[in-house]
Design an enzyme around this catalytic site. Structure first.
Site, mmCIF file in Angstrom:
data_model
loop_
_atom_site.group_PDB
_atom_site.id
_atom_site.type_symbol
_atom_site.label_atom_id
_atom_site.label_comp_id
_atom_site.label_asym_id
_atom_site.label_seq_id
_atom_site.Cartn_x
_atom_site.Cartn_y
_atom_site.Cartn_z
ATOM 1 N N ALA A 210 0.704 -1.032 0.152
ATOM 2 C CA ALA A 210 0.008 0.079 0.009
ATOM 3 C C ALA A 210 0.863 1.300 0.111
ATOM 4 C CB ALA A 210 -0.784 0.099 1.169
ATOM 5 N N SER B 111 1.085 5.241 -0.166
ATOM 6 C CA SER B 111 0.333 6.470 0.293
ATOM 7 C C SER B 111 0.917 7.435 -0.505
ATOM 8 C CB SER B 111 0.381 6.901 1.575
ATOM 9 O OG SER B 111 1.615 7.211 2.069
ATOM 10 N N GLY B 112 2.037 7.432 -0.918
ATOM 11 C CA GLY B 112 2.772 8.687 -1.881
ATOM 12 C C GLY B 112 3.545 9.349 -0.975
ATOM 13 N N GLY B 113 4.016 8.818 0.412
ATOM 14 C CA GLY B 113 4.851 9.351 1.137
ATOM 15 C C GLY B 113 6.039 8.597 1.321
ATOM 16 N N VAL B 114 7.303 9.070 2.212
ATOM 17 C CA VAL B 114 8.556 8.356 2.050
ATOM 18 C C VAL B 114 8.478 6.873 2.687
ATOM 19 C CG1 VAL B 114 9.080 9.552 4.178
ATOM 20 C CG2 VAL B 114 10.763 8.902 2.634
ATOM 21 N N ASP B 115 7.560 6.728 3.865
ATOM 22 C CA ASP B 115 7.615 5.502 4.605
ATOM 23 C C ASP B 115 7.150 4.452 3.847
ATOM 24 O OD1 ASP B 115 8.619 6.660 6.906
ATOM 25 O OD2 ASP B 115 6.606 7.372 7.453
ATOM 26 N N LEU C 208 -4.712 3.877 -2.747
ATOM 27 C CA LEU C 208 -5.961 3.763 -2.548
ATOM 28 C C LEU C 208 -6.561 5.048 -2.865
ATOM 29 C CD1 LEU C 208 -6.279 1.890 0.987
ATOM 30 C CD2 LEU C 208 -5.789 1.154 -1.601
ATOM 31 N N CYS D 54 -9.926 3.421 9.661
ATOM 32 C CA CYS D 54 -9.330 2.971 8.351
ATOM 33 C C CYS D 54 -8.572 1.838 8.357
ATOM 34 C CB CYS D 54 -8.869 4.372 7.813
ATOM 35 S SG CYS D 54 -8.497 4.364 6.071
ATOM 36 N N GLY E 176 3.830 1.435 5.426
ATOM 37 C CA GLY E 176 5.047 1.837 5.879
ATOM 38 C C GLY E 176 4.819 2.137 7.295
ATOM 39 N N CYS F 16 -7.656 12.743 6.605
ATOM 40 C CA CYS F 16 -7.508 12.858 4.993
ATOM 41 C C CYS F 16 -8.510 13.439 4.547
ATOM 42 C CB CYS F 16 -7.109 11.432 4.614
ATOM 43 S SG CYS F 16 -8.338 10.310 4.533
#
Length: 374
Positions: free
Chosen positions: A6, A8-12, A32, A101, A125, A197
């Protein structure tokens, strides 16, 4: 192992996916889509589900060299997360949508689809550690105490945890960012997300007013005296001090805090900070991560994502949980989750439904409210 990462678009989540590839797993990235109108989650959103985030996730997947898809879970997200969030505030409680979530979307809906498609596990992450021994998966706090996310994962059951991977649990956040930079990931310096979000501007009271409307109500002190007016009880949470704008100062001149919320009468009860102290929690709907514990045991209770855990005696009572705290907690509200630990092992979680605040006389405030209505 076939793993659904999964992203999210983040670094982790990007580094988590990269580590799985380096370990030899067959990895597919998935982002997602949780809104039917993603453009409404404008650029600059501080959440994790903007259109910009989906582009960042795709770029990371391309850099890592894995297939990438966007899955539309907006309808289920609305039904399982957004609508219950509104309902909880309507009932005067304080929910945590991130836990919901994780429980209903990331590790239920996504996991269900992933298993149906032949994947073995879902990876994220999140900062938490998993141990698998004798057929049991146990979750422990992350090595980095400042990033530990075991609290928001405490709603996961044993079946879900058995299909989870958290590659970052043994790492410090600084190490993860450095690794992202070495991999050439454009998200290496991207700030962490920290807002709800689906409320990207962070204005939760304003968003709730759009959902629930506004109606003038009363602030009352513990004696029932009216000390101010407000535009709706859903603007407030227990323990809140700022933004009350009370018309009548306290006799001792000290600040007042929200002590209780009464949705039926649209009344917010306020009083001194000492009346926020809680020594016992009653909780319902327990979820045990590694099997049901003994009927009574000692451990630690945590009621906020980055709150301080408190030593406590935990007792299973009539399908629920009673938690007697060794040291008082302040500003605990029904609807929050109590996550229970044995040292750094996550035992499980339950939803707080009641507290014992001996200094709070809600009945007196309600009597005053009823007289005012008459």
């Amino acid at each position: 192992m076939r793993v659904l990462a999964a992203m999210s678009g983040g670094v982790d989540s990007a580094v988590a996916a990269a580590r799985l590839v380096a370990a030899g797993h067959d990895v597919t990235g998935v982002h997602l889509a949780l809104s039917r109108t993603p453009l409404a989650y404008r650029e600059g959103s501080r959440g994790c589900c903007s259109l910009e985030d989906s582009f960042d996730a795709r770029r990371a997947a391309d850099r890592i060299g894995i297939p990438f898809y966007v899955w539309d879970f907006s309808q289920r997200f609305a039904a399982e997360v957004i609508h219950p969030f509104v309902d909880e505030y309507r009932a005067g409680r304080t929910p945590n949508p991130c836990l919901r979530c994780n429980e209903r979307i990331k590790f239920a809906a996504v996991l269900e689809r992933g298993l149906d498609l032949g994947y073995d596990a879902v990876a994220t992450g999140h900062y938490a550690r998993l141990e698998r021994t004798d057929g049991v998966t146990r979750m422990r706090r992350a090595v980095d105490p400042g990033k530990d996310q075991s609290y928001v994962l405490g709603v996961l059951n044993q079946d879900q945890l058995s299909h989870c991977l958290f590659p970052l649990g043994d790492s410090l956040k600084t190490e993860v960012r450095a690794e992202a930079a070495d991999l050439g990931l454009s998200v290496a310096d991207k700030p962490d997300s920290y807002d709800i979000c689906f409320i990207p501007d962070g204005d939760t009271p304003g968003w709730l007013s759009d959902q629930l409307g506004e109606e003038t109500g009363q602030f009352r002190d513990e004696s029932g005296a009216v000390v101010g007016h407000h535009d709706g009880y859903h603007h407030f949470t227990i323990g809140q001090r700022r933004g009350l704008h009370l018309g009548t100062p306290a006799p001792d001149g000290k600040p007042r805090y929200v002590l209780d919320i009464q949705p039926v009468s649209n009344t917010v009860v306020v009083g001194p900070s000492e009346d926020l102290e809680v020594h016992r929690l009653e909780a319902i709907r327990p979820v045990w991560c590694s099997g049901t514990p003994d009927d009574a045991w000692r451990g630690k209770a945590q009621v906020r994502a980055h709150g301080t855990p408190v030593d406590a005696r935990v007792e299973l009572v009539d399908g629920g949980v009673r938690i007697d705290l060794d040291a008082a907690l302040s500003g605990v509200a029904p609807g929050q989750a109590a996550v229970l630990y044995d040292d750094n092992l996550v035992v499980g979680s339950a939803t707080i439904c009641g507290t014992d605040r001996a200094g709070l006389d809600v009945a007196a405030a309600l009597r005053g409210s009823e007289k005012g209505a008459a």
